[in-house]
Design a protein around this motif. Structure first.
Motif, PDB file in Angstrom:
ATOM      1  N   LEU A  75     -40.233  25.759  -1.032  1.00 35.46           N
ATOM      2  CA  LEU A  75     -38.916  26.355  -1.221  1.00 35.46           C
ATOM      3  C   LEU A  75     -38.468  26.915   0.122  1.00 35.46           C
ATOM      4  CD1 LEU A  75     -37.043  26.659  -3.653  1.00 35.46           C
ATOM      5  CD2 LEU A  75     -38.002  28.897  -4.031  1.00 35.46           C
ATOM      6  N   ALA A  77     -35.949  29.154   2.704  1.00 33.47           N
ATOM      7  CA  ALA A  77     -35.433  30.524   2.648  1.00 33.47           C
ATOM      8  C   ALA A  77     -33.979  30.583   2.183  1.00 33.47           C
ATOM      9  CB  ALA A  77     -35.568  31.181   4.011  1.00 33.47           C
ATOM     10  N   LYS A  79     -32.605  28.922  -0.117  1.00 37.64           N
ATOM     11  CA  LYS A  79     -32.532  28.767  -1.574  1.00 37.64           C
ATOM     12  C   LYS A  79     -33.122  29.958  -2.327  1.00 37.64           C
ATOM     13  CE  LYS A  79     -32.660  23.771  -1.419  1.00 37.64           C
ATOM     14  NZ  LYS A  79     -33.393  22.560  -1.786  1.00 37.64           N
ATOM     15  N   ILE A  80     -33.840  30.820  -1.633  1.00 38.59           N
ATOM     16  CA  ILE A  80     -34.499  31.956  -2.272  1.00 38.59           C
ATOM     17  C   ILE A  80     -33.496  33.082  -2.481  1.00 38.59           C
ATOM     18  CG2 ILE A  80     -36.288  33.707  -2.020  1.00 38.59           C
ATOM     19  CD1 ILE A  80     -37.840  31.677  -0.340  1.00 38.59           C
ATOM     20  N   THR A  81     -33.411  33.581  -3.718  1.00 33.02           N
ATOM     21  CA  THR A  81     -32.528  34.713  -3.993  1.00 33.02           C
ATOM     22  C   THR A  81     -33.297  36.032  -4.008  1.00 33.02           C
ATOM     23  OG1 THR A  81     -32.746  34.353  -6.369  1.00 33.02           O
ATOM     24  CG2 THR A  81     -30.873  33.319  -5.268  1.00 33.02           C
ATOM     25  N   GLU A  82     -34.530  36.030  -4.531  1.00 34.79           N
ATOM     26  CA  GLU A  82     -35.336  37.238  -4.503  1.00 34.79           C
ATOM     27  C   GLU A  82     -36.811  36.905  -4.692  1.00 34.79           C
ATOM     28  OE1 GLU A  82     -34.366  39.975  -7.607  1.00 34.79           O
ATOM     29  OE2 GLU A  82     -34.291  38.431  -9.131  1.00 34.79           O
ATOM     30  N   ILE A  83     -37.643  37.825  -4.246  1.00 35.89           N
ATOM     31  CA  ILE A  83     -39.084  37.730  -4.415  1.00 35.89           C
ATOM     32  C   ILE A  83     -39.521  38.962  -5.195  1.00 35.89           C
ATOM     33  CG2 ILE A  83     -41.313  37.648  -3.259  1.00 35.89           C
ATOM     34  CD1 ILE A  83     -39.902  36.251  -0.920  1.00 35.89           C
ATOM     35  N   VAL A  97     -40.934  33.884  -7.133  1.00 37.62           N
ATOM     36  CA  VAL A  97     -39.866  33.615  -6.181  1.00 37.62           C
ATOM     37  C   VAL A  97     -38.719  33.025  -6.984  1.00 37.62           C
ATOM     38  CG1 VAL A  97     -39.160  32.273  -4.183  1.00 37.62           C
ATOM     39  CG2 VAL A  97     -41.440  33.257  -4.259  1.00 37.62           C
ATOM     40  N   SER A  99     -35.035  31.335  -7.297  1.00 40.88           N
ATOM     41  CA  SER A  99     -33.989  30.579  -6.618  1.00 40.88           C
ATOM     42  C   SER A  99     -32.748  30.630  -7.509  1.00 40.88           C
ATOM     43  CB  SER A  99     -34.443  29.134  -6.370  1.00 40.88           C
ATOM     44  OG  SER A  99     -34.676  28.477  -7.587  1.00 40.88           O
ATOM     45  N   ARG A 103     -37.071  30.465 -11.695  1.00 42.81           N
ATOM     46  CA  ARG A 103     -38.014  31.458 -11.205  1.00 42.81           C
ATOM     47  C   ARG A 103     -39.391  30.794 -11.118  1.00 42.81           C
ATOM     48  NH1 ARG A 103     -38.833  37.198 -14.132  1.00 42.81           N
ATOM     49  NH2 ARG A 103     -40.926  36.539 -14.618  1.00 42.81           N
ATOM     50  N   LYS A 123     -41.607  38.632   1.559  1.00 45.19           N
ATOM     51  CA  LYS A 123     -40.233  39.013   1.910  1.00 45.19           C
ATOM     52  C   LYS A 123     -40.083  39.136   3.425  1.00 45.19           C
ATOM     53  CE  LYS A 123     -39.244  41.636  -2.269  1.00 45.19           C
ATOM     54  NZ  LYS A 123     -38.993  42.974  -2.809  1.00 45.19           N
ATOM     55  N   VAL A 128     -36.175  37.583   3.373  1.00 50.08           N
ATOM     56  CA  VAL A 128     -35.320  37.775   2.196  1.00 50.08           C
ATOM     57  C   VAL A 128     -35.106  39.262   2.008  1.00 50.08           C
ATOM     58  CG1 VAL A 128     -35.198  37.508  -0.306  1.00 50.08           C
ATOM     59  CG2 VAL A 128     -36.106  35.676   1.099  1.00 50.08           C
TER      60      VAL A 128
END
Length: 130
Positions: A75, A77, A79-83, A97, A99, A103, A123, A128
């Motif tokens: 994945l 960075a 496309k990542i919304t939160e960790i 993680v 997206s 999840r 993070k 992120v």
């Protein structure tokens, strides 16, 4: 389990005389066999797989490795919304993680403190902010 599945669905295959007979054998094998195989794979990976996570150049890669197979997911960075570190009541936790649409479970069955630490380090490595 595999022996029963094989005897129920694939031993009678030489007696197939028409396409209808074939469908009567293959459809139940797919309907019952595929979910059973996926459940078995999930349980086997959960108990016996080594979990390897790497984060570099704005990309997270996680691998579940057993003696029989290796599954790797990636994945980036952007496309990542939160960790997220999720901790349960038993003292164990998981790292997720998220997206845009899904999840992903990156690490699971860790000690709660380790899950929080790994999430914080991921993070920082990916950059992120959440």
């Amino acid at each position: 389990m595999a022996y029963v599945f094989f005897n129920l669905f694939f031993v009678p295959m030489p007696r197939i005389a028409s396409p209808r007979d074939f469908l009567q054998r293959i459809v139940p094998a797919l309907v019952f066999g595929l979910p059973i195989a996926l459940i078995f794979r999930r349980m086997f990976e959960q108990k016996c797989a080594a979990q390897i996570v790497t984060a570099n150049a704005g990309r997270i890669s996680w691998t579940r490795k057993t003696r029989l197979w290796t599954r790797t997911s990636h994945l980036t960075a952007d496309k990542i919304t939160e960790i997220i570190a999720s901790t349960g009541w038993g003292g164990f936790g998981s790292v997720y993680v998220a997206s845009k649409w899904r999840r992903h479970v990156v690490l699971e069955e860790l000690l709660a403190e380790d899950a929080v630490r790994f999430a914080r380090e991921l993070k920082q490595a990916v950059g992120v902010q959440n």
